[in-house]
Design a protein around this motif. Structure first.
Motif, PDB file in Angstrom:
ATOM      1  N   VAL A  80       0.831  -1.198   0.000  1.00  0.00           N
ATOM      2  CA  VAL A  80       0.000   0.000   0.000  1.00  0.00           C
ATOM      3  C   VAL A  80       0.870   1.255   0.000  1.00  0.00           C
ATOM      4  O   VAL A  80       0.611   2.219  -0.725  1.00  0.00           O
ATOM      5  CB  VAL A  80      -0.946  -0.004   1.221  1.00  0.00           C
ATOM      6  N   PHE A  81       1.936   1.207   0.784  1.00  0.00           N
ATOM      7  CA  PHE A  81       2.840   2.358   0.824  1.00  0.00           C
ATOM      8  C   PHE A  81       3.494   2.597  -0.529  1.00  0.00           C
ATOM      9  O   PHE A  81       3.576   3.714  -1.012  1.00  0.00           O
ATOM     10  CB  PHE A  81       3.923   2.138   1.884  1.00  0.00           C
ATOM     11  N   ARG A  82       3.937   1.499  -1.131  1.00  0.00           N
ATOM     12  CA  ARG A  82       4.607   1.637  -2.429  1.00  0.00           C
ATOM     13  C   ARG A  82       3.633   2.204  -3.459  1.00  0.00           C
ATOM     14  O   ARG A  82       3.960   3.127  -4.197  1.00  0.00           O
ATOM     15  CB  ARG A  82       5.136   0.276  -2.877  1.00  0.00           C
ATOM     16  N   THR A  83       2.426   1.651  -3.477  1.00  0.00           N
ATOM     17  CA  THR A  83       1.424   2.137  -4.419  1.00  0.00           C
ATOM     18  C   THR A  83       1.171   3.639  -4.209  1.00  0.00           C
ATOM     19  O   THR A  83       1.106   4.405  -5.168  1.00  0.00           O
ATOM     20  CB  THR A  83       0.093   1.381  -4.208  1.00  0.00           C
ATOM     21  N   THR A  88       1.407   8.993  -6.116  1.00  0.00           N
ATOM     22  CA  THR A  88       1.588  10.405  -5.787  1.00  0.00           C
ATOM     23  C   THR A  88       2.643  11.062  -6.675  1.00  0.00           C
ATOM     24  O   THR A  88       2.396  12.110  -7.265  1.00  0.00           O
ATOM     25  CB  THR A  88       1.996  10.559  -4.314  1.00  0.00           C
ATOM     26  N   VAL A  89       3.816  10.429  -6.775  1.00  0.00           N
ATOM     27  CA  VAL A  89       4.889  11.043  -7.548  1.00  0.00           C
ATOM     28  C   VAL A  89       4.504  11.123  -9.024  1.00  0.00           C
ATOM     29  O   VAL A  89       4.588  12.189  -9.651  1.00  0.00           O
ATOM     30  CB  VAL A  89       6.209  10.254  -7.372  1.00  0.00           C
ATOM     31  N   PRO A 178       1.503  -2.324 -14.658  1.00  0.00           N
ATOM     32  CA  PRO A 178       0.427  -2.321 -13.667  1.00  0.00           C
ATOM     33  C   PRO A 178      -0.718  -1.463 -14.184  1.00  0.00           C
ATOM     34  O   PRO A 178      -0.835  -0.275 -13.856  1.00  0.00           O
ATOM     35  CB  PRO A 178       1.083  -1.701 -12.423  1.00  0.00           C
ATOM     36  N   LEU A 179      -1.567  -2.075 -15.004  1.00  0.00           N
ATOM     37  CA  LEU A 179      -2.494  -1.308 -15.830  1.00  0.00           C
ATOM     38  C   LEU A 179      -3.462  -0.432 -15.026  1.00  0.00           C
ATOM     39  O   LEU A 179      -3.630   0.750 -15.312  1.00  0.00           O
ATOM     40  CB  LEU A 179      -3.278  -2.272 -16.730  1.00  0.00           C
ATOM     41  N   GLY A 265      -4.475  -3.632  -7.404  1.00  0.00           N
ATOM     42  CA  GLY A 265      -3.182  -3.014  -7.149  1.00  0.00           C
ATOM     43  C   GLY A 265      -3.206  -1.503  -7.113  1.00  0.00           C
ATOM     44  O   GLY A 265      -2.199  -0.860  -7.420  1.00  0.00           O
ATOM     45  N   THR A 266      -4.345  -0.913  -6.757  1.00  0.00           N
ATOM     46  CA  THR A 266      -4.406   0.552  -6.701  1.00  0.00           C
ATOM     47  C   THR A 266      -4.691   1.050  -5.283  1.00  0.00           C
ATOM     48  O   THR A 266      -4.983   2.213  -5.090  1.00  0.00           O
ATOM     49  CB  THR A 266      -5.508   1.097  -7.608  1.00  0.00           C
ATOM     50  N   GLU A 267      -4.634   0.163  -4.298  1.00  0.00           N
ATOM     51  CA  GLU A 267      -5.008   0.609  -2.960  1.00  0.00           C
ATOM     52  C   GLU A 267      -3.957   1.564  -2.385  1.00  0.00           C
ATOM     53  O   GLU A 267      -2.798   1.196  -2.206  1.00  0.00           O
ATOM     54  CB  GLU A 267      -5.191  -0.593  -2.017  1.00  0.00           C
TER      55      GLU A 267
END
Lengths: 314, 288
Positions: A80-83, A88-89, A178-179, A265-267
């Motif tokens: 979650v942190f990585r996502t 954000t960036v 990661p579509l 994979g968007t959480e």
């Protein structure tokens, strides 16, 4: 003597009035932001659940770090942190680059510029729920217009917002994209580029013309003028924009939640917080993750101000 | 051909392409939304490419009727959501401006101890994550019984729009020459007389821009509505109602009609006040 006491009397009256006028705002912000913040700290260190919500308070409980342990040991925590960081960036940069592109396009007058400028702001003013729904519909795998176009071009239909990773073959290489995350980032860029556009356009139009005119006389090409003259002068506004958009994207909840609900994979952290709160009814864990979000944001801001944000000072 | 000439031509072409792209990017999703909002879902499924409705479909107004009618008459009850959103957004604008104008004036003009700290503090709040504050507010409001009510929403929206109001109005007040006010005071007006008769009329464009901005924030808001009034359908705002109806049972074209309904007032207001809004957001930019 008389005059001075009269003046200090006036100053006192002015100060009293000043405090009286600003007091309601201070009370609102204090009572509805600062006090809750304090309460959030308390919530994060007690076993608060939706079911016993009426019993939790500011005092009178045994402090525990259980919530923090639960949140950090969650299997998805680091993912979650990585996502969140990627989202954000990438979202921030995309919206600023898009804003720059729009501002450069609309910098010089042409017929209909006012209208184009107004239309360009649409993505930003449209309610987020409507924007998200249109995107969802356009990207729908069975009847979305984008997949129809892909059909016409002879491609394969894609479930854009529901695909964790999509393999693309380019020049014999297989890339895993990661579509869903990419789509969410594109949405972010599309929705907020008008914000950056407004600020950059205002800054562009406030730039002194003579430097650029001198460069034209000296034979500088458009790309040289942009890289060596315009861009350096825009650094202050770009650095403020980066700061604002980064903070707001990092805190963003609606966009991701409405597009994917945090699936595929968007959480991001904010969606996870609401999931702890409403989905699992664990108020304490939600509060703890909220504290972590605020702390990370604070650290990032400190780093940014310490090392990157020196324009204003220098 | 020199490099300069080549680049001039290249960027000329790129600019034309960019303008077309910009317009398409901004406008197409809205066109698609409006088009689908009139179409029956079966038509769309039969031919997804043809998203523009026929005249009969537009005149029939069927999807809109289905969305707007109350549940008792087989609709989705959007009229009620419109009412709720309007109450919440308009109240928020009025209260926020009332509190915000006074505070912004105080922060811009009057001298008192602790002023800098207070105004800076309020503005910093603007950067703070709403999600983090929403958790304790959820608990607090549950305890004092304010959670399942429109009043609760208005109170939260007041807190979340006040910082930006203060920020925008304070900046504008600072740009009004102080001499005008002093002249008013010399002529025997009271402080409130000065604010009411001199400052306020001069700040009207900024107040309008701020009002519009606050309205948009409250009208579009989703997170707090989800947390606070989810349990009671009677209290759903447009944002929440739309999101809740996004399920298998409700045809997507109906959702598009709902999206048009929530978007329309914002776009109308935006075009009515675009000049104020862009100026308010980027004060200092030279017009051209």
């Amino acid at each position: 003597m008389v005059a001075r006491s009269q003046r200090s009397g006036l100053a006192r009256r002015e100060a009293r009035l000043g405090v009286a006028l600003i007091l309601p705002a201070v009370l609102v912000v204090g009572g509805l932001v600062l006090f809750p913040l304090l309460w959030n700290v308390a919530l994060s260190i007690q076993p608060a659940r939706l079911l016993n919500i009426r019993e939790v308070g500011l005092f009178g409980f045994m402090p525990t770090l259980r919530n923090y342990r639960v949140v950090v040991s969650d299997l998805e925590f680091w993912a979650v942190f990585r996502t969140t960081f990627v989202y954000t960036v990438a979202g921030t940069i995309l919206s600023i680059v898009g804003g720059m592109w729009a501002a450069l396009t609309l910098r010089r007058p042409f017929r209909g510029r006012g209208l184009v400028r107004g239309l360009t702001l649409f993505p930003y003013v449209v309610p987020v729920i409507a924007a998200a729904f249109v995107w969802k519909t356009m990207l729908n795998p069975t009847f979305g217009i984008v997949n129809e176009w892909i059909d016409v071009l002879g491609g394969r239909r894609v479930d854009f917002l529901g695909t964790l990773s999509h393999d693309v073959h380019v020049f014999g290489l297989t890339l895993s994209i990661p579509l869903a995350l990419v789509m969410v980032i594109l949405f972010e860029g599309w929705r907020y580029f008008p914000f950056a556009f407004l600020f950059i356009l205002a800054a562009l139009q406030a730039l002194p013309q003579d430097v650029e005119e001198a460069a034209i006389v000296d034979g500088a090409t458009p790309s040289q003028r942009f890289w060596y003259i315009t861009l350096p002068q825009l650094r202050p506004v770009l650095s403020v924009l980066f700061l604002l958009r980064f903070i707001w994207t990092f805190n963003k909840f609606d966009d991701v939640y409405l597009l994917t609900g945090g699936g595929a994979g968007t959480e991001v952290i904010t969606v996870k917080i609401v999931d702890w709160l409403l989905g699992r009814g664990d108020v304490g864990a939600a509060a703890a993750l909220g504290m972590i979000l605020a702390a990370v944001l604070l650290v990032l801001m400190a780093v940014y101000f310490r090392w990157f944000y020196q324009e204003e000072v220098a | 051909m020199t490099r300069a000439v080549f680049e001039e031509r290249l960027f000329g072409v790129l600019k034309a392409i960019s303008i077309v792209l910009l317009v398409a990017m901004s406008l197409f999703p809205l066109v698609y939304m409006v088009g689908l909002s009139f179409k029956p879902i079966q038509d769309l499924l039969r031919d997804p490419m043809r998203f523009w409705p026929t005249w009969e479909q537009v005149a029939g107004f069927d999807t809109y009727r289905a969305v707007l009618l109350p549940q008792a008459r087989g609709g989705q009850g959007f009229l009620l959501f419109i009412r709720n959103s309007t109450i919440v957004a308009v109240s928020t604008v009025l209260i926020t401006l009332g509190v915000g104008i006074l505070a912004a004036y105080s922060a811009a003009r009057l001298r008192f101890f602790g002023k800098r700290a207070v105004s800076l503090g309020i503005i910093l709040v603007y950067l703070f994550p709403a999600v983090v504050i929403s958790i304790p507010l959820f608990v607090m409001f549950s305890r004092i019984g304010l959670r399942s009510s429109l009043l609760g929403l208005i109170v939260v929206y007041l807190a979340s729009t006040l910082p930006v109001t203060l920020y925008m109005l304070r900046g504008y007040f600072l740009s009004i020459p102080q001499e005008l006010e002093e002249a008013g005071l010399v002529d025997g007006l009271s402080r409130f007389g000065v604010i009411w008769r001199i400052t306020f009329p001069l700040a009207a464009p900024a107040v309008a821009a701020t009002a519009l901005y606050v309205f948009m924030i409250a009208w579009n808001e989703f997170l707090y509505a989800l947390l606070f009034v989810l349990e009671n359908r009677e209290l759903w705002t447009l944002s929440l109602g739309l999101q809740q109806l996004d399920s298998q049972e409700v045809p997507k074209t109906m959702l598009m009609a709902g999206s048009v309904i929530i978007t329309l007032p914002v776009i109308v207001l935006f075009f009515a006040a675009e000049r104020f809004l862009t100026e308010g957001l980027t004060a200092g930019g030279v017009k051209g």
